[in-house]
Design a protein around this motif. Sequence first.
Motif, PDB file in Angstrom:
ATOM      1  N   MET A   1      40.106 -16.667  14.248  1.00 23.95           N
ATOM      2  CA  MET A   1      40.900 -16.822  12.963  1.00 23.95           C
ATOM      3  C   MET A   1      41.912 -17.482  13.117  1.00 23.95           C
ATOM      4  N   ASN A   2      42.879 -17.270  14.197  1.00 22.86           N
ATOM      5  CA  ASN A   2      44.115 -17.731  14.417  1.00 22.86           C
ATOM      6  C   ASN A   2      44.003 -19.251  14.655  1.00 22.86           C
ATOM      7  N   THR A   3      42.718 -19.827  15.247  1.00 24.34           N
ATOM      8  CA  THR A   3      42.520 -21.260  15.475  1.00 24.34           C
ATOM      9  C   THR A   3      42.571 -21.821  14.241  1.00 24.34           C
ATOM     10  N   ILE A   4      41.682 -21.535  13.480  1.00 22.86           N
ATOM     11  CA  ILE A   4      41.566 -22.066  11.864  1.00 22.86           C
ATOM     12  C   ILE A   4      42.796 -22.179  11.214  1.00 22.86           C
ATOM     13  N   LYS A 174      40.729 -27.386   1.959  1.00 24.12           N
ATOM     14  CA  LYS A 174      40.075 -26.333   0.878  1.00 24.12           C
ATOM     15  C   LYS A 174      38.764 -25.843   1.552  1.00 24.12           C
ATOM     16  N   GLN A 175      38.064 -26.493   2.242  1.00 27.64           N
ATOM     17  CA  GLN A 175      36.798 -26.186   3.004  1.00 27.64           C
ATOM     18  C   GLN A 175      37.239 -24.990   3.849  1.00 27.64           C
ATOM     19  N   LEU A 176      38.463 -25.430   4.816  1.00 24.44           N
ATOM     20  CA  LEU A 176      38.698 -24.214   5.660  1.00 24.44           C
ATOM     21  C   LEU A 176      39.222 -22.876   5.175  1.00 24.44           C
ATOM     22  N   GLN A 177      40.047 -23.218   3.993  1.00 30.77           N
ATOM     23  CA  GLN A 177      40.719 -22.089   3.492  1.00 30.77           C
ATOM     24  C   GLN A 177      39.441 -21.125   2.724  1.00 30.77           C
ATOM     25  N   SER A 178      38.339 -21.791   2.327  1.00 31.28           N
ATOM     26  CA  SER A 178      37.038 -21.066   1.845  1.00 31.28           C
ATOM     27  C   SER A 178      36.352 -20.574   2.967  1.00 31.28           C
ATOM     28  N   ILE A 179      36.398 -20.921   4.176  1.00 31.48           N
ATOM     29  CA  ILE A 179      35.718 -20.484   5.146  1.00 31.48           C
ATOM     30  C   ILE A 179      36.595 -19.035   5.632  1.00 31.48           C
ATOM     31  N   ALA A 181      38.283 -17.324   3.672  1.00 35.61           N
ATOM     32  CA  ALA A 181      38.364 -16.371   2.748  1.00 35.61           C
ATOM     33  C   ALA A 181      37.008 -15.521   3.119  1.00 35.61           C
ATOM     34  N   ASP A 182      35.989 -16.428   3.188  1.00 37.99           N
ATOM     35  CA  ASP A 182      34.523 -15.798   3.678  1.00 37.99           C
ATOM     36  C   ASP A 182      34.644 -15.073   4.849  1.00 37.99           C
ATOM     37  N   MET A 183      35.493 -15.401   5.847  1.00 36.89           N
ATOM     38  CA  MET A 183      35.394 -14.337   7.152  1.00 36.89           C
ATOM     39  C   MET A 183      35.996 -13.179   6.852  1.00 36.89           C
ATOM     40  N   SER A 185      36.309 -11.775   3.983  1.00 34.71           N
ATOM     41  CA  SER A 185      35.481 -10.777   3.147  1.00 34.71           C
ATOM     42  C   SER A 185      34.535 -10.235   4.022  1.00 34.71           C
ATOM     43  N   LEU A 186      33.590 -11.047   4.927  1.00 37.37           N
ATOM     44  CA  LEU A 186      32.833 -10.370   5.837  1.00 37.37           C
ATOM     45  C   LEU A 186      33.455  -9.046   6.764  1.00 37.37           C
ATOM     46  N   LYS A 187      34.834  -9.414   7.095  1.00 36.65           N
ATOM     47  CA  LYS A 187      35.569  -8.653   7.896  1.00 36.65           C
ATOM     48  C   LYS A 187      35.720  -7.037   7.191  1.00 36.65           C
ATOM     49  N   LYS A 188      35.961  -7.238   5.942  1.00 39.83           N
ATOM     50  CA  LYS A 188      36.242  -6.111   5.210  1.00 39.83           C
ATOM     51  C   LYS A 188      34.964  -5.771   4.651  1.00 39.83           C
ATOM     52  N   ALA A 189      33.794  -6.227   4.586  1.00 33.78           N
ATOM     53  CA  ALA A 189      32.550  -5.727   4.078  1.00 33.78           C
ATOM     54  C   ALA A 189      32.139  -4.730   4.975  1.00 33.78           C
ATOM     55  N   ASN A 190      31.345  -3.915   4.617  1.00 35.96           N
ATOM     56  CA  ASN A 190      30.791  -2.582   5.606  1.00 35.96           C
ATOM     57  C   ASN A 190      29.415  -3.244   6.089  1.00 35.96           C
ATOM     58  N   PRO A 191      29.270  -3.454   7.208  1.00 37.07           N
ATOM     59  CA  PRO A 191      28.179  -4.026   8.075  1.00 37.07           C
ATOM     60  C   PRO A 191      27.220  -3.113   8.139  1.00 37.07           C
ATOM     61  N   ILE A 192      27.275  -1.850   7.975  1.00 36.35           N
ATOM     62  CA  ILE A 192      26.349  -0.675   8.140  1.00 36.35           C
ATOM     63  C   ILE A 192      26.362   0.154   6.935  1.00 36.35           C
TER      64      ILE A 192
END
Length: 309
Positions: A1-4, A174-179, A181-183, A185-192
């Motif tokens: 994340m920091n790299t992006i 814009k594409q990186l910002q979208s990426i 945001a998606d990351m 969202s995945l981090k906050k999402a419940n994976p189980i």
Amino acid sequence: MNTIKYILILFDILLTISYIRSDGVCGDWDSFKDERCFRVYTDLGQHTYDSAQAICENNSATLATIHNADEQEFITKLVFITHKVVDEVWIGGHREGKVFQWIQEKADIGPYTNWLNGSPTNDTNEDCLQMVPKSKDMGKWDDENCTKKNLFVCQKLQKWTIDMIQQTLLNERKQLQSIIADMDSLKKANPIPIGFTYVQLPKEKAPQDIWPTFKWQEVSANYAGVFFRITGGSAAPVGQIQEESTPRLAMIEIADATGYKDKSDPIGKGGHAKIKAGSTGNPWFFQFDVSNDEVRPRNMAVRVWNRIA
């Protein structure tokens, strides 16, 4: 994340300090996509390989390199169809030791190649790369003596205007910002999700040891003693228990030369059958027993869990 995020900061810096000449993308050269400019030199006559490379360098360019089929098609059409060249032309390949390289990139040619059948040869006097004009082999590569005189193709990077650079960087940001945001969202999402079933194999951790913040309920008892098989064939429908079955001794019959016959009752699992041999005198009996052992393959038990909170 920091790299992006660091890349986004770099883009912001480039948007601020980028400078490039604004005298057109390719000028009087031919542009290929948004990458390079090419020029087929037909007005300076034919030159040796080294002379051709020197002319390219004097124009802030190098002899052309080809890395894929799209580039090959573009340069072939540019040289032999658009400019109607009827002779061979130099491009930027040169033999270094036993292999050909793109000399300006100091990299071996490949994985894409377009060699003429039988080329390259083992002739060490033919160390330079040319494209041939023959219709059936148009654009194919051939190794040739570097002192031969050919026309040639030069290439250089496109000269983007500051507006082009700014727009490109903005699009990429814009594409990186979208990426990002998606990351997030995945981090906050419940994976189980609740209701997820976890099968604990032997010697593996229980789910509460892997996901200690979730609540788990063991449901192994729902499947106690049941083996599982893939649906289809002779298997029962999904969710239906198929009762055990195995080939085993089911009935005994006997007959002798006098015509005497006898047979047992059907033998159930864990049962036995007794049958008399001989019809007169002192008959004797055979008894057959069927064990009540469980029919099973070699196995290890597992545990099954459901996430409930």
